[in-house]
Design a protein around this motif. Structure first.
Motif, mmCIF file in Angstrom:
data_model
loop_
_atom_site.group_PDB
_atom_site.id
_atom_site.type_symbol
_atom_site.label_atom_id
_atom_site.label_comp_id
_atom_site.label_asym_id
_atom_site.label_seq_id
_atom_site.Cartn_x
_atom_site.Cartn_y
_atom_site.Cartn_z
ATOM 1 N N ALA A 157 3.030 -2.620 4.886
ATOM 2 C CA ALA A 157 1.838 -1.769 4.979
ATOM 3 C C ALA A 157 0.596 -2.561 5.374
ATOM 4 O O ALA A 157 -0.475 -1.979 5.596
ATOM 5 N N GLY A 158 0.720 -3.894 5.427
ATOM 6 C CA GLY A 158 -0.407 -4.725 5.812
ATOM 7 C C GLY A 158 -1.469 -4.869 4.742
ATOM 8 O O GLY A 158 -2.654 -5.018 5.043
ATOM 9 N N ILE A 159 -1.037 -4.826 3.469
ATOM 10 C CA ILE A 159 -1.976 -4.957 2.359
ATOM 11 C C ILE A 159 -1.439 -5.987 1.376
ATOM 12 O O ILE A 159 -0.307 -6.456 1.503
ATOM 13 N N SER A 160 -2.245 -6.329 0.396
ATOM 14 C CA SER A 160 -1.810 -7.273 -0.629
ATOM 15 C C SER A 160 -1.037 -6.536 -1.725
ATOM 16 O O SER A 160 -1.124 -5.311 -1.853
ATOM 17 N N ARG A 161 -0.304 -7.305 -2.509
ATOM 18 C CA ARG A 161 0.432 -6.729 -3.636
ATOM 19 C C ARG A 161 -0.524 -6.057 -4.609
ATOM 20 O O ARG A 161 -0.252 -4.956 -5.102
ATOM 21 N N SER A 162 -1.670 -6.691 -4.888
ATOM 22 C CA SER A 162 -2.634 -6.099 -5.820
ATOM 23 C C SER A 162 -3.203 -4.798 -5.267
ATOM 24 O O SER A 162 -3.479 -3.858 -6.024
ATOM 25 N N SER A 163 -3.371 -4.712 -3.942
ATOM 26 C CA SER A 163 -3.857 -3.472 -3.338
ATOM 27 C C SER A 163 -2.849 -2.344 -3.516
ATOM 28 O O SER A 163 -3.217 -1.189 -3.740
ATOM 29 N N PHE A 164 -1.562 -2.691 -3.393
ATOM 30 C CA PHE A 164 -0.528 -1.668 -3.624
ATOM 31 C C PHE A 164 -0.725 -1.013 -4.979
ATOM 32 O O PHE A 164 -0.694 0.219 -5.113
ATOM 33 N N TYR A 165 -0.940 -1.837 -6.014
ATOM 34 C CA TYR A 165 -1.037 -1.314 -7.376
ATOM 35 C C TYR A 165 -2.308 -0.507 -7.610
ATOM 36 O O TYR A 165 -2.416 0.176 -8.635
ATOM 37 N N PHE A 166 -3.249 -0.563 -6.691
ATOM 38 C CA PHE A 166 -4.421 0.305 -6.804
ATOM 39 C C PHE A 166 -4.030 1.759 -6.540
ATOM 40 O O PHE A 166 -4.639 2.681 -7.079
ATOM 41 N N TYR A 167 -3.009 1.956 -5.721
ATOM 42 C CA TYR A 167 -2.606 3.305 -5.323
ATOM 43 C C TYR A 167 -1.377 3.813 -6.064
ATOM 44 O O TYR A 167 -1.281 5.004 -6.378
ATOM 45 N N PHE A 168 -0.428 2.948 -6.340
ATOM 46 C CA PHE A 168 0.808 3.340 -7.013
ATOM 47 C C PHE A 168 1.184 2.266 -8.023
ATOM 48 O O PHE A 168 0.974 1.079 -7.769
ATOM 49 N N ASP A 169 1.765 2.680 -9.132
ATOM 50 C CA ASP A 169 2.110 1.684 -10.149
ATOM 51 C C ASP A 169 3.542 1.190 -10.047
ATOM 52 O O ASP A 169 3.949 0.297 -10.797
ATOM 53 N N SER A 170 4.322 1.743 -9.108
ATOM 54 C CA SER A 170 5.721 1.326 -8.979
ATOM 55 C C SER A 170 6.323 1.912 -7.712
ATOM 56 O O SER A 170 5.742 2.826 -7.091
#
Length: 201
Positions: A45-58
């Motif tokens: 998705a071209g984002i960081s792992r921490s950015s992922f967790y801003f939108y979804f928790d799993s």
């Protein structure tokens, strides 16, 4: 965020969320859900792992969102048949055609969530929730038609509805090479005869 919900406009955050969903769809085409990692999704998705967790928790939350969008479209397109009465061949055919189209478009995801023999617990729970919703809606239609004398007595409505729903998933999951129109016609015939007995086209 609840499945299918979208904020107005398309902010940078909205685009990142869409990128996460699109990346997961692509990854599911090539590998089992249990092998997909958050790092892979974030990278795709071209984002960081921490950015992922801003939108979804799993990963399960992403898959729940994707399945929610599919279920929402299915419900919208099948409402005419579910809310109607009688054999309703044309509205039933449109409902089955929508199911067939969604399975062709999202087959990799749907097979893993809805028909895989040994899903992860989170996906098994999601499957049961989606199946139960479908059973409830179809069972209400069967019960209503039986009460109106439009369908003969038969197995308990919820049992019949669940059997037909699981049968539909199995047919669509394994029917990638078949003629779509023939598949839809076959499903329509099976459902009409199971609910209404001998029917005329």
């Amino acid at each position: 965020m609840e499945p299918g919900r979208r904020r107005r406009g398309l902010s940078k955050g909205d685009q990142r969320e869409l990128d996460i969903l699109a990346a997961t769809r692509r990854l599911v085409e090539d590998k089992p859900l249990r092998q997909i990692t958050i790092d892979e999704i974030a990278r795709a998705a071209g984002i960081s792992r921490s950015s992922f967790y801003f939108y979804f928790d799993s990963l399960a939350a992403v898959v729940t969102h994707l399945m929610g969008e599919i279920a929402e479209e299915m419900h919208r397109e099948s409402a005419e048949w579910l809310d109607g009465q009688g054999s309703g061949v044309e509205s039933l055919r449109r409902t089955m055609a929508t199911s067939a189209r969604l399975w062709r478009t999202h087959g990799a995801l749907l097979r893993q969530v809805m028909t895989a023999p040994d899903p992860e617990p989170a996906f098994a729970e999601l499957r049961e929730r989606l199946v139960s919703d479908g059973v409830r809606q179809a069972s209400a239609r069967i019960t209503r038609d039986r009460a109106a004398g439009l369908a003969p007595p038969g197995p308990p409505a919820d049992v019949l509805a669940r059997t037909l729903l699981v049968m539909k998933y199995a047919v669509l999951a394994g029917d990638s090479g078949a003629d779509p129109d023939e598949t839809v016609d076959t499903l329509v015939t099976i459902v009409r005869r199971a609910i209404y007995g001998r029917v005329e086209d």
